[in-house]
Design a protein around this motif. Structure first.
Motif, PDB file in Angstrom:
ATOM      1  N   PRO A  70       2.425  -8.152  -3.047  1.00 47.23           N
ATOM      2  CA  PRO A  70       1.060  -7.675  -3.291  1.00 47.23           C
ATOM      3  C   PRO A  70       0.255  -8.769  -4.005  1.00 47.23           C
ATOM      4  O   PRO A  70       0.779  -9.509  -4.815  1.00 47.23           O
ATOM      5  CB  PRO A  70       1.248  -6.465  -4.212  1.00 47.23           C
ATOM      6  N   GLY A  96       0.858  -1.186   0.000  1.00 45.54           N
ATOM      7  CA  GLY A  96       0.000   0.000   0.000  1.00 45.54           C
ATOM      8  C   GLY A  96       0.887   1.226   0.000  1.00 45.54           C
ATOM      9  O   GLY A  96       1.663   1.431   0.933  1.00 45.54           O
ATOM     10  N   GLU A  97       0.844   2.008  -1.057  1.00 41.71           N
ATOM     11  CA  GLU A  97       1.735   3.166  -1.185  1.00 41.71           C
ATOM     12  C   GLU A  97       1.374   4.271  -0.189  1.00 41.71           C
ATOM     13  O   GLU A  97       0.376   4.190   0.522  1.00 41.71           O
ATOM     14  CB  GLU A  97       1.697   3.686  -2.620  1.00 41.71           C
ATOM     15  N   GLY A 132      -3.509  -1.825  -1.280  1.00 35.97           N
ATOM     16  CA  GLY A 132      -3.142  -1.797  -2.693  1.00 35.97           C
ATOM     17  C   GLY A 132      -3.129  -0.384  -3.245  1.00 35.97           C
ATOM     18  O   GLY A 132      -3.062  -0.179  -4.455  1.00 35.97           O
ATOM     19  N   GLN A 138      -2.259   3.272  -4.522  1.00 36.91           N
ATOM     20  CA  GLN A 138      -1.181   3.872  -5.288  1.00 36.91           C
ATOM     21  C   GLN A 138      -1.186   5.368  -5.025  1.00 36.91           C
ATOM     22  O   GLN A 138      -2.241   5.952  -4.791  1.00 36.91           O
ATOM     23  CB  GLN A 138      -1.330   3.566  -6.771  1.00 36.91           C
ATOM     24  N   ASP A 147       7.019   2.399  -4.781  1.00 34.76           N
ATOM     25  CA  ASP A 147       5.889   1.923  -5.577  1.00 34.76           C
ATOM     26  C   ASP A 147       5.354   0.594  -5.051  1.00 34.76           C
ATOM     27  O   ASP A 147       6.085  -0.201  -4.452  1.00 34.76           O
ATOM     28  CB  ASP A 147       6.303   1.737  -7.035  1.00 34.76           C
ATOM     29  N   LEU A 148       4.093   0.352  -5.320  1.00 36.39           N
ATOM     30  CA  LEU A 148       3.444  -0.900  -4.990  1.00 36.39           C
ATOM     31  C   LEU A 148       4.276  -2.052  -5.551  1.00 36.39           C
ATOM     32  O   LEU A 148       4.676  -2.027  -6.716  1.00 36.39           O
ATOM     33  CB  LEU A 148       2.033  -0.912  -5.593  1.00 36.39           C
TER      34      LEU A 148
END
Length: 139
Positions: A100, A79-80, A108, A110, A116-117
């Motif tokens: 992920p 999770g960003e 999850g 963005q 980054d994810l």
């Protein structure tokens, strides 16, 4: 020499000490706080300034001290950066020892900044960011 050794042992012991906040957070020496989301996911909150190092450092310390992960285990962003889901924080990221898609309960999410994810680091490398104090891998 003996005096130096005792000082070093005390300093290392202080670095290894883990603390839990009154809100149940795992407290990291750099100011990050880590909260369990569920059995797969944990959320790291950071103070303003050098957040990316705080995120990775917190994730590495939590994975090592709480989850018992070895230095060569991978930590994944699931999770960003964005608002916290466990506590009210504007700067939070979710991590897991699972990639992920395999980590249940991950946002999850963005975002426009931060790792980054799906990005990952070894636990040992993430923990090294705690002492390094610089952010050479930021986005």
């Amino acid at each position: 020499m003996k005096r130096f050794s005792l000082v070093m042992v005390a300093a290392l012991a202080a670095c290894e000490a883990t603390t839990t906040g009154s809100d149940g957070a795992f407290l990291v020496s750099n100011g990050a706080r880590v909260y369990s989301v569920n059995q797969d996911v944990f959320e790291v909150t950071a103070r303003p300034g050098n957040e990316i190092n705080q995120f990775w450092c917190g994730a590495g310390e939590y994975a090592a001290h709480v989850l018992g992960a070895p230095a060569n285990a991978r930590i994944y962003v699931v999770g960003e950066a964005g608002p916290g889901t466990v506590v009210n924080s504007p700067n939070a990221m979710q991590f897991s020892l699972l990639p992920p898609g395999q980590a249940s309960g991950a946002t999850g999410r963005q975002s426009t900044w931060g790792p980054d994810l799906g990005e990952d680091e070894f636990v040992g490398d993430a923990r090294y960011r705690c002492v390094r104090g610089i952010d050479t891998f930021s986005n």
